[in-house]
Scaffold this active site. Structure first.
Site, PDB file in Angstrom:
ATOM      1  N   LEU A   1       0.850  -1.186   0.000  1.00  0.00           N
ATOM      2  CA  LEU A   1       0.000   0.000   0.000  1.00  0.00           C
ATOM      3  C   LEU A   1       0.888   1.239   0.000  1.00  0.00           C
ATOM      4  CD1 LEU A   1      -2.602  -1.046   2.744  1.00  0.00           C
ATOM      5  CD2 LEU A   1      -2.524  -1.686   0.339  1.00  0.00           C
TER       6      LEU A   1
ATOM      7  N   SER B   1       4.202   4.170   3.182  1.00  0.00           N
ATOM      8  CA  SER B   1       3.824   2.949   2.475  1.00  0.00           C
ATOM      9  C   SER B   1       4.104   1.788   3.411  1.00  0.00           C
ATOM     10  CB  SER B   1       4.610   2.787   1.166  1.00  0.00           C
ATOM     11  OG  SER B   1       5.969   2.488   1.433  1.00  0.00           O
ATOM     12  N   LYS B   2       3.504   0.653   3.094  1.00  0.00           N
ATOM     13  CA  LYS B   2       3.738  -0.522   3.915  1.00  0.00           C
ATOM     14  C   LYS B   2       3.351  -1.742   3.101  1.00  0.00           C
ATOM     15  CE  LYS B   2       5.350  -1.064   8.133  1.00  0.00           C
ATOM     16  NZ  LYS B   2       6.520  -0.320   8.620  1.00  0.00           N
ATOM     17  N   GLY B   3       4.011  -2.840   3.367  1.00  0.00           N
ATOM     18  CA  GLY B   3       3.697  -4.081   2.668  1.00  0.00           C
ATOM     19  C   GLY B   3       3.782  -5.264   3.597  1.00  0.00           C
TER      20      GLY B   3
ATOM     21  N   ASP C   1      11.175  -4.922   8.226  1.00  0.00           N
ATOM     22  CA  ASP C   1      10.069  -4.866   9.174  1.00  0.00           C
ATOM     23  C   ASP C   1      10.063  -6.198   9.930  1.00  0.00           C
ATOM     24  OD1 ASP C   1       7.288  -4.641  10.303  1.00  0.00           O
ATOM     25  OD2 ASP C   1       7.272  -2.851   9.046  1.00  0.00           O
TER      26      ASP C   1
END
Length: 982
Positions: free
Chosen positions: A498, A540-542, A606
């Protein structure tokens, strides 16, 4: 009954009557030699007269033996002219390989008596049954009976009694019939060899015949004819290690329209039926029967399985259309390249191929992650039921995304598909089915790019499927909606990324939330947007999940699979991302773009991917991606966040400020009690618990253990924590138990019950004598300590108005507490998502000592140092990359410069972590007086479309009015959100 008629003639030889005798022959009539029965003796003598052999010679005795062994009824009933050729023919049986037929039609045409002499080595039950039926068919019989006799000769004699209707017997060419019976008699192997010679030529036929003939099971020969055998042999011969299995679908002559047959050819041991049956049933068929045939080829055992199938729902199929796609789909599933589920029924019921169904399956997985209120089973059921619409959806995907079409063709085809779908959807009666199908329509309309039409370097289809969406154009997507989403799907991994904007930055995590990892990532990206307020890029992050392995497969195997899935995720994203080459944007091959240039894609470490940065940069190098090792920060040539302790140090700036506001100097003077979430091997927890020598860590827990030290020695416990931090893969169980104070210990979370010592009761305000591990953790979170330090994974705090289901972290439902129940003075959020935003606000208003409100900001404020550090690294690498490219600096010199700047970068980052809490506290000090201004800012941001008050849990106008009346301002967590958006 037996009937004997004797004609009566007059002197002139004219038939004038008949004497009739009706009854039963005695047993002696069948057992005595013909020489003892006058009628038969007379017939025998006349036969011998015709034969004209010397009495008592060899041939004489041979003929007499044959006469005596003929069926006795035939001897009674047949004439001399009928018997003689039979006897002489039997006597002349010389060819041991030749079948002979002797037949006689009953005088009244009630039956045909057939004597068949079959070479003994060719005789078997199957052959006898085929021959018997052939005789019935030849003479137009209605039924038959048989007796079989063996003697010392080379032939077995079968007496077939063909019952007929008088006047209905066919005129038979006995020589041709005998030839036909000889053809039937030929062994399966003989015919197999002959057909193989005719089909393949002598050299190849002899090679295959020699290799396979003696390995063919008898059951196979009974089941299949030789032409089928030759075809199957050729398929078996084509098997190899690179092609270890072949699937063939067919219908046999005479099958019902809903009947199918499938043959499966393979090497080594036959596949277990329980493995294959569910796959077949997913295609919408029932398996009526299954039979395995093993071919014991010496150098390579082989096997064949035959399945009889019946269609579940469809009444018939067009085999010419679906055969190839069905066989291909089975092969892809067995090879692990495609998943098996009931969507595969579309392959047999429609013209959709294997990978067109994969598109529907992948979109379904995204729909489920987007929290559409439908089960996967219902979605699949809807698509199969509305197969014609499923085809239209696939056609729309093709029209919009297939790069082979010109722009004009694409527009025309898309419009036609849209109109066709509009009409079809109007006829869908079920509202829920309509909603499901419109989800598909919305997703394809919002799709910007896909790698579906791309090939790998070998020209093969890629092992993953990527979709890039404009999230704002997906109507039912949960808010907040990012600018872009990339969804990556394969049988091994599913992943989501995202992005809040074109220039966005954030980490990729290895999620364990199989059913709702997008929800997890969405929560993280909300926090990331706030974190990234201190840098240029937005958040953003995934996240990705591993589908085919679990920790039960072993740590190393699971880690290996996780790395490969991570690489697939990255490749899936880069497949649909532009590149920069010599300053020019280069688009992905074979990709239709419905968006503008988009070359900026940066990732970071992460949860679960802390050591994966070099792996990510290796993938970027595969693609020649312009960011090179700036693609993923923190690798071997980058800033090691754990070594720098940067995330923990940033969060500790918030903790120090909280305590300063409470009048405590926790760095140089005041000891303070702590309950921790995590363990010393972790980056944030471990580094954090070494940032002050005044820490009194009374308790901590992770997924394995609960650590309790009711009255710790600050110096000794600090030294032991430091030892554990430096010990690879340490756990709380490695803690030196002799250093733990009276009443403490290390307890397994698998224990059924934990005894509560007096010291534990006093330290944590517990009354019970024993608690189970989850109950104890909940009490620790509610304990009256100075600080709760969250350096772990999971959500442990919610509000009383939220259910555990609202939180979406089922693993911690049993230990989670409400914000109002936390009695700690300060809550430091080194880890992500430790609290829900409503839980934070509740703690800030009603938690803390005496429920007067506790001190905390948000995870986005506390742990922003990690992303800020990554931002510095990436920007430095981008800047220096141009210098290196121009030859003014070597890569080695760049790396040395980067390393030399470590401390300076850390100070720049930590400065932000100092200033942000300062700004929040300044606003909070005069919170009641500033409430009107804060409301005005919220209203402005909402009017600009930059903020959704409800999503960020900011107070409504009504609540703001209540707070004004009560003289209460915004809480620190609320101010943290306003600061980020403002």
């Amino acid at each position: 009954m037996d009937f004997l008629g004797i004609h009566k003639y007059d002197a002139s030889g004219r038939l004038v009557g008949e004497y009739r005798f009706i009854g039963l022959f005695t047993s002696q009539a069948y057992q005595l030699s013909v020489q003892h029965i006058p009628l038969l003796r007379e017939k025998a003598n006349k036969i011998m007269e015709k034969a004209d052999f010397p009495t008592n010679g060899y041939n004489y005795h041979k003929y007499m033996h044959i006469i005596n062994t003929l069926p006795r009824d035939d001897l009674f009933q047949a004439s001399i002219d009928e018997l003689y050729p039979i006897v002489s023919g039997i006597a002349q049986l010389k060819d041991k390989k030749r079948l002979r037929l002797f037949s006689r039609v009953d005088h009244y045409q009630r039956f045909v008596s057939c004597l068949v002499y079959i070479p003994r080595d060719k005789f078997n039950t199957s052959m006898r049954m085929r021959m018997q039926q052939a005789l019935v068919d030849a003479f137009n019989g209605i039924s038959s009976g048989f007796t079989t006799e063996f003697d010392e000769s080379d032939h077995a004699r079968v007496h077939v009694h063909v019952r007929t209707e008088p006047g209905q017997i066919n005129d038979v060419d006995l020589e041709q019939l005998e030839d036909d019976l000889n053809a039937l008699m030929e062994g399966w192997s003989d015919q197999y060899q002959q057909v193989m010679l005719e089909t393949l030529g002598e050299q190849k036929a002899n090679s295959l015949f020699k290799r396979y003939l003696h390995t063919i099971p008898a059951a196979y020969k009974e089941r299949f004819d030789v032409r089928t055998g030759v075809t199957d042999t050729k398929r078996l011969a084509s098997l190899s290690r690179s092609n270890p299995m072949i699937w063939k679908l067919y219908q046999s002559t005479g099958d019902e329209s809903n009947q199918l047959h499938l043959k499966l050819y393979g090497l080594d041991k036959p596949t277990i039926l329980s493995n294959i049956l569910p796959i077949l049933e997913d295609f919408g068929v029932s398996v009526v029967s299954a039979q395995t045939y093993e071919f014991e080829v010496p150098e390579q055992p082989m096997w064949l399985q035959e399945y009889e199938l019946t269609l579940h729902n469809a009444k018939s199929i067009d085999l010419a259309v679906v055969r190839e796609q069905f066989e291909d789909s089975l092969a892809q599933i067995w090879a692990g390249r495609v998943e098996s589920d009931s969507l595969n029924e579309l392959i047999l019921a429609t013209r959709l191929g294997t990978f067109e169904v994969v598109i529907l399956r992948a979109l379904m997985r995204y729909i489920l992650q987007a929290k559409a209120p439908f089960s996967s089973q219902y979605i699949k059921q809807t698509l199969v039921k509305n197969g014609d619409i499923a085809v239209m959806i696939a056609d729309l995907f093709d029209a919009r995304m297939n790069p082979e079409y010109s722009e004009q063709e694409r527009v025309s085809k898309t419009a036609a598909c849209q109109e066709q779908l509009k009409t079809a959807l109007a006829n869908v009666e079920s509202l829920d089915e309509d909603r499901i199908l419109r989800w598909y329509l919305d997703l394809i309309n919002a799709m910007l790019r896909t790698n579906f039409y791309q090939c790998d370097s070998d020209g093969n289809r890629k092992d993953r499927l990527s979709f890039k969406f404009a999230a704002s154009e997906i109507p039912n997507l949960p808010k907040p909606k990012p600018m872009f989403e990339i969804f990556v799907y394969s049988p091994r991994v599913e992943a989501i990324h995202l992005r809040g904007g074109k220039v966005a930055r954030g980490g990729l995590r290895w999620s364990d939330r199989m059913e709702d990892f997008r929800t997890e990532v969405l929560g993280l990206v909300k926090a990331q947007m706030v974190k990234n307020a201190v840098i240029v890029p937005v958040g953003s992050k995934g996240g990705f999940i591993v589908k085919q392995k679990s920790p039960a497969d072993g740590r190393d195997a699971f880690q290996k699979e996780g790395i490969e899935c991570y690489q697939t995720f990255l490749r899936g994203m880069l497949d649909v991302t532009d590149n920069l080459v010599d300053g020019k944007v280069v688009h992905p091959d074979n990709t239709v773009r419905h968006d503008e240039d988009d070359p900026y894609l940066v990732v970071a470490a992460d949860k679960g991917t802390a050591s994966f940065s070099d792996i990510a940069n290796g993938v970027a190098a595969e693609y020649g991606f312009w960011l090179d090792d700036a693609f993923a920060s923190g690798g071997s040539v980058g800033y090691d966040h754990k070594a720098m302790g940067i995330t923990a140090r940033g969060a500790w700036e918030s903790v120090k400020r909280h305590f300063r506001m409470l009048g405590m100097n926790i760095q140089n003077k005041d000891d303070f009690t702590v309950v921790g979430i995590g363990d010393m091997s972790g980056d944030v927890f471990g580094n954090g618990m070494l940032l002050s020598k005044h820490i009194k860590l009374q308790a901590a827990f992770n997924h394995l253990h609960i650590f309790i030290d009711p009255n710790p020695d600050t110096q000794a416990s600090y030294a032991e924590r430091e030892r554990l931090f430096n010990l690879s893969r340490s756990t709380w169980d490695d803690y030196d138990k002799s250093l733990i104070s009276q009443g403490g210990g290390v307890f397994s979370r698998q224990d059924k019950s934990i005894s509560i010592s007096d010291e534990m009761k006093a330290a944590f305000d517990i009354e019970e004598d024993s608690l189970n591990p989850n109950e104890l953790i909940s009490r620790l979170l509610k304990a009256p300590v100075d600080l709760i330090w969250n350096g772990g994974i999971g959500t442990y705090v919610k509000s009383k108005d939220e259910s555990h289901a609202d939180v979406g972290d089922r693993a911690n439902d049993a230990v989670r507490v409400n914000g109002e129940d936390i009695r700690a003075k300060v809550l430091g959020e080194g880890g992500n998502l430790g609290c829900t935003q409503r839980g934070r606000i509740e703690f800030a208003l009603q938690g803390g000592p005496d429920n007067q409100g506790g001190q905390l900001y948000t995870d986005a404020i506390d742990n922003s140092a990690g992303v800020n550090c990554s931002d510095h690294e990436v920007n430095i690498k981008i800047l220096l990359g141009k210098v290196v490219e121009q030859g003014d600096m070597t890569t080695k010199q760049r790396n040395e410069l980067l390393k030399s700047m470590t401390d300076e970068v850390a100070q720049l980052v930590l400065r932000q972590n100092y200033l942000q809490p300062q700004a929040i506290e300044l606003s909070h000090l005069d919170g009641a007086d500033n409430l009107t201004d804060h409301k005005r800012i919220i209203d402005y941001l909402e009017a600009e479309g930059r903020l959704d008050r409800a999503i960020e849990f900011l107070p409504s106008d009504e609540i703001i009015e209540q707070r004004m009346a009560a003289g209460t301002g915004m809480t620190r967590p609320e101010l943290s959100v306003i600061l980020a958006y403002g």
